[in-house]
Design an enzyme around this catalytic site. Structure first.
Site, mmCIF file in Angstrom:
data_model
loop_
_atom_site.group_PDB
_atom_site.id
_atom_site.type_symbol
_atom_site.label_atom_id
_atom_site.label_comp_id
_atom_site.label_asym_id
_atom_site.label_seq_id
_atom_site.Cartn_x
_atom_site.Cartn_y
_atom_site.Cartn_z
ATOM 1 C CB SER A 116 12.579 2.386 -9.016
ATOM 2 O OG SER A 116 12.681 1.821 -10.190
ATOM 3 N NE ARG A 366 4.691 1.980 -4.450
ATOM 4 C CZ ARG A 366 3.461 1.496 -4.592
ATOM 5 N NH1 ARG A 366 2.945 0.134 -4.336
ATOM 6 N NH2 ARG A 366 2.619 2.157 -5.559
ATOM 7 C CB THR A 402 10.847 3.559 -15.315
ATOM 8 O OG1 THR A 402 10.920 2.942 -14.254
ATOM 9 C CG2 THR A 402 10.679 5.175 -15.360
ATOM 10 C CB CYS A 559 3.988 -5.749 6.909
ATOM 11 S SG CYS A 559 4.153 -3.988 7.033
ATOM 12 C CB CYS A 583 2.327 2.589 6.826
ATOM 13 S SG CYS A 583 1.616 1.983 5.177
ATOM 14 C CB CYS A 586 5.028 -1.305 0.337
ATOM 15 S SG CYS A 586 4.283 -2.798 0.982
ATOM 16 C CB CYS A 589 -0.983 -5.152 4.037
ATOM 17 S SG CYS A 589 -1.406 -3.379 3.869
#
Lengths: 614, 270
Positions: A116, A366, A402, A559, A583, A586, A589
């Site tokens: 974040s 992300r 958040t 990606c 990977c 996130c 995809c």
């Protein structure tokens, strides 16, 4: 070039009838090559797509699972999940009730999968722990300065930030959210919550009649890449609970499954998303301005692509800054690479000025939700509910979610506590409580800003959005009686490659901009290589037949970790190769695949990125 | 009538007692970063896990227990408070109990194999294991010394780089296959002995949640270097830690003549 003798052999071979090769070509007697459906070796070997009950290799394997009981199971140890856990523990202490609360977190430690900005509005935290400062919550950097820019290719035009505008940050804190979440995990444990990192919830369990959720099962371990059992195979375990809280973050995989099963999006818009990148930079001391927050839009994104950037200067002892970039996943050009847009952005003279002399020490990405109230699903189902980003509560113009996630976790805890007390299966009071809270008020007021980007069919793009915010929203604050629609899903908005122009990105200079693989290395992500890829395809033949031929394989570009690669085979055809080890969880995809053929499921617990205070 | 049971009889009937060393190190997949002051690498907030060779050692001890060749397996770790997590993983894999020799933060960075081997030797005096299995080396310092030093201090035989361990029928000897430069070497060592594990000894099992929950109840004892009477004075001083030099780009040549010409230019060929 073929030598003449070899050419002759090839010509002769073409005249003979040939057996079908492993790539599915055959030559007819007349020498014509006929293309058959490519017999690609199996890509998806995951047990969720290959029933082990019908697989002879699993004949003698004991598939029974150990069963444990808890009152509440929370999937996901992030701000929403841990707030729910803490609030539940607080309620138990207040009301003298006893509950076993279990949090399952797939990262190897609490906070390791948190990615974040972050410029935190402390509202949610203050309500949960009014004494957060005494408890040592790592909020070390109050915002001291706040600016907003519009970038053109050469210039950075400052735009006024008036109080009341969503991007105004007075009273907020710049934090390393991963560290805040780790602290929240400690608070939860000290309140008696059982927190299990390194454990992924892989399957939702249902009651006998299938109507209600009764718990989750954790992931199996020890399955080989080809889907067969290894010596180390062990079945996951089951947790049966009275209430299940899903807090998986944006586009969670169990949330996706539950939303489909209970049709939680009926009568609401589908969720829309962005992909967020973030790098942690150690700045040159003379360019470091602790507490300074900067947001902006513009170059290098074209006016038809939604997105923006942030630069947050932390004040935790060393000259660290978080540099981030968001690209709306409703972009239409399959040749667009969000990662490369981000890398190019850092070369803007205004941005380069801040970063020159500095060193990049972290990278991550992300997906984030952008749909706001229009895309909120029904939040409860028989046996549980959805909290935080998994439902989708980010205030997009404020770039903050958040505080909403934490509040929704607290409200869900109250509803769940009540439901368990009264024996109700569905914690139905949660949704109403959320609608009456400041979360909904805030999201409702900004609901038209993100979709205003598409005003006049998107011809005005970012200018349209900003004009709407300044001219309409500043006065109405969301009281305008209309609600704009997002106009469909992100994946539907991708145009075929033939209708678009390839993009020319500059090569990384390894000082300000970097290549994908060295960036992925900084995430410290890892997965046991000998397991079925957790990026599963509903149909193995679709990538070659549709993704590649119609859209030029956009997964190679969206990606942020280089998982998807089209490799060329000996006969010149291309095959999708899934580098699951890269990977970083996130979920982009699963969101942007134009054929929606990719289904992200959780790999073994403890795997994935190892972010350090991101 | 008092039947005195001597230790050898006990060992033979109950199986070997194994002591396994595990070290908490930076996870192998983490991109390591040198601290700006070049005194070491960044460890704060960085993902740590059990040294992979130690996982193999733990797995071997647990397998020997399952085959009834060993009676009790004890895990030991010398390190900071967080080493407890490493020991809990060992317990979750099947170890019976754990010992944590806690090193104060101030002395942690200067801790060297000589200190660790002395601490382990002291513990061996009281625990009296038949077999000590350590990982062949830790992936953070790559020293490959602790096992060998420990054997010397105890005056026990050592079998390093083991890819197979086979106790004899009477558990008084071990036949160990070692991975050496020329291939495989098989030696017999008498018990008690120190063995260090190499990569191909076994594939460690996963520490799954039901076992992690059970492991919480297994005993974990704490000790300090003072209690064991070992002095942690560093014998070496780290002067600086640097990144390896950045690999320079190579140049492509088109022909053999080109290559020879370039080699001549650089004075590498006359």
């Amino acid at each position: 070039m073929l030598s003449s003798s070899r050419a002759a052999l090839v010509a002769a071979a073409a005249k003979l009838p040939r057996l079908v090769t492993r790539y599915g070509y055959c030559t007819t007697a007349a020498g014509e090559r006929q293309q058959q459906k490519p017999l690609s070796p199996k890509i998806t070997t995951h047990p969720t797509r290959n029933d082990r009950a019908k697989d002879p290799r699993w004949k003698d394997i004991d598939m029974t699972r150990a069963v444990d009981e808890a009152d509440v199971v929370i999937v996901g140890g992030g701000p929403a999940g841990l707030s729910a856990a803490c609030r539940l523990a607080q309620l138990n202490a207040e009301k003298g009730t006893e509950m076993r609360i279990v949090v399952l977190e797939k990262a190897s430690s609490v906070g390791a999968h948190i990615m974040s900005g972050a410029c935190l509005d402390p509202k949610g935290l203050v309500e949960l722990f009014p004494d957060w400062q005494e408890r040592g919550a790592p909020l070390h950097t109050p915002v001291t300065g706040d600016k907003f820019y519009m970038l053109t290719e050469k210039r950075a035009i400052p735009l006024p930030l008036l109080p009341g505008m969503p991007m105004h940050n007075h009273g907020n804190y710049i934090v390393r959210l991963g560290n805040v979440v780790a602290w929240l995990g400690e608070q939860a444990e000290s309140l008696g919550v059982e927190v299990y990192p390194g454990v992924a919830a892989a399957e939702v369990l249902y009651t006998e009649d299938g109507s209600a959720v009764k718990g989750v099962a954790t992931n199996d371990v020890g399955i080989a890449k080809d889907g067969s059992p290894k010596d180390s195979f062990e079945r996951g375990m089951e947790f049966h609970c009275k209430q299940l809280i899903i807090a998986e973050g944006t586009h969670g995989h169990l949330a996706k499954h539950l939303i489909n099963r209970y049709d939680l999006r009926a009568g609401r818009e589908p969720q829309t998303y962005g992909i967020g990148f973030k790098e942690l930079w150690e700045l040159s001391e003379d360019r470091w301005r602790p507490g300074y927050v900067e947001h902006g839009v513009g170059w290098p994104l074209d006016s038809g692509t939604y997105g923006g950037y942030f630069i947050y200067h932390l004040n935790e002892g060393s000259p660290l800054a978080a540099v981030g970039f968001v690209v709306g996943l409703d972009y239409s050009n399959p040749y667009l690479s969000p990662f490369r847009e981000f890398q190019q952005f850092k070369h803007h003279p205004h941005v380069a000025a801040a970063l020159t002399g500095g060193k990049r020490i972290g990278y991550g990405a992300r997906a984030l939700n952008e749909g706001g109230v229009q895309s909120l699903p029904k939040l409860t189902f028989p046996g549980g509910c959805l909290v935080g980003c998994t439902a989708g509560m980010i205030n997009v113009p404020k770039v903050k979610g958040t505080h909403n996630a934490m509040k929704s976790g607290s409200l869900a805890a109250e509803a769940v506590h009540e439901a368990i007390g009264s024996g109700e299966i569905e914690p139905a009071t949660y949704e109403e409580a959320l609608r009456n809270s400041w979360v909904y008020k805030e999201l409702h007021s900004v609901r038209n800003i993100r979709p205003s980007f598409h005003l006049l069919n998107g011809r005005l793009g970012m200018f349209g959005g900003m004009a709407y915010t300044g001219a309409v929203w500043y006065f109405t604050r969301g009281r305008e009686p209309w609600t704009f629609s997002h106009g469909g899903t992100d994946h539907e908005k991708l145009l075929p490659a033939k209708d678009c122009k390839p993009k020319d990105y500059p090569k990384p200079d390894n000082v300000l901009s970097f290549d994908l693989l060295s960036s992925v290395a900084l995430t410290s992500t890892n997965h046991d290589h000998d397991q079925p890829p957790h990026l599963t395809l509903y149909d193995d033949s679709v990538p070659g037949q549709v993704n590649l031929s119609v859209y030029d394989g956009p997964e190679q570009r969206f990606c942020p970790a280089g998982v998807y690669e089209y490799v060329e085979l000996d006969d010149g055809s291309k095959r999708l190769q899934i580098n699951a080890q890269n990977c970083i969880h996130c979920k982009t995809c699963d969101i942007k695949d134009p054929t929606q053929n990719i289904n992200w499921v959780t790999p073994q617990g403890g795997e994935g990125p190892a972010y350090n205070g991101m | 009538y008092i039947h005195i049971i001597n230790k050898a009889d006990m060992a033979a009937s109950k199986g070997l007692k194994i002591l396994v060393g595990c070290k908490r190190v930076i996870d192998y997949a983490v991109k390591v970063r040198v601290k700006p002051d070049r005194s070491g690498v960044v460890t704060e907030g960085v993902k740590h896990s059990m040294n992979p060779f130690d996982e193999i050692a733990v797995e071997e001890a647990v397998r020997m227990k399952e085959k009834k060749l060993a009676g009790e397996a004890v895990a030991i770790s010398v390190g900071p408070p967080q080493s407890q997590e490493t020991l809990r993983t060992a317990l979750a894999m099947g170890i019976d109990r754990a010992i944590h020799v806690e090193i104060p933060l101030a002395q942690l960075e200067k801790l060297q194999p000589i200190h660790v081997s002395k601490l382990l030797a002291k513990v061996c005096e009281s625990e009296k294991p038949d077999l000590v299995i350590l990982g062949k080396q830790a992936i953070d310092d790559d020293c490959n010394q602790t096992g060998q030093m420990l054997a010397a201090l105890l005056d026990w035989p050592q079998a390093t780089f083991a890819s197979k361990i086979e106790p004899s029928q009477d558990s008084k000897q071990l036949r160990v296959t070692r991975e050496v430069d020329g291939g495989l070497e098989t030696i017999d060592v008498s018990v008690p002995a120190v063995v260090t594990s190499d990569l191909r000894l076994n594939e460690p099992r996963y520490a799954t949640l039901p076992n992690i929950m059970k492991a919480k109840k297994k005993p974990l004892a704490k000790m300090s270097p003072d209690q064991l009477g070992v002095d942690l004075q560093p014998r070496q001083e780290v002067i600086s830690v640097e990144d390896p030099p950045v690999r320079k780009a190579g140049a492509k040549v088109e022909s053999v003549e080109d290559l020879v010409g370039k080699l001549r230019e650089k004075g590498l060929v006359k």
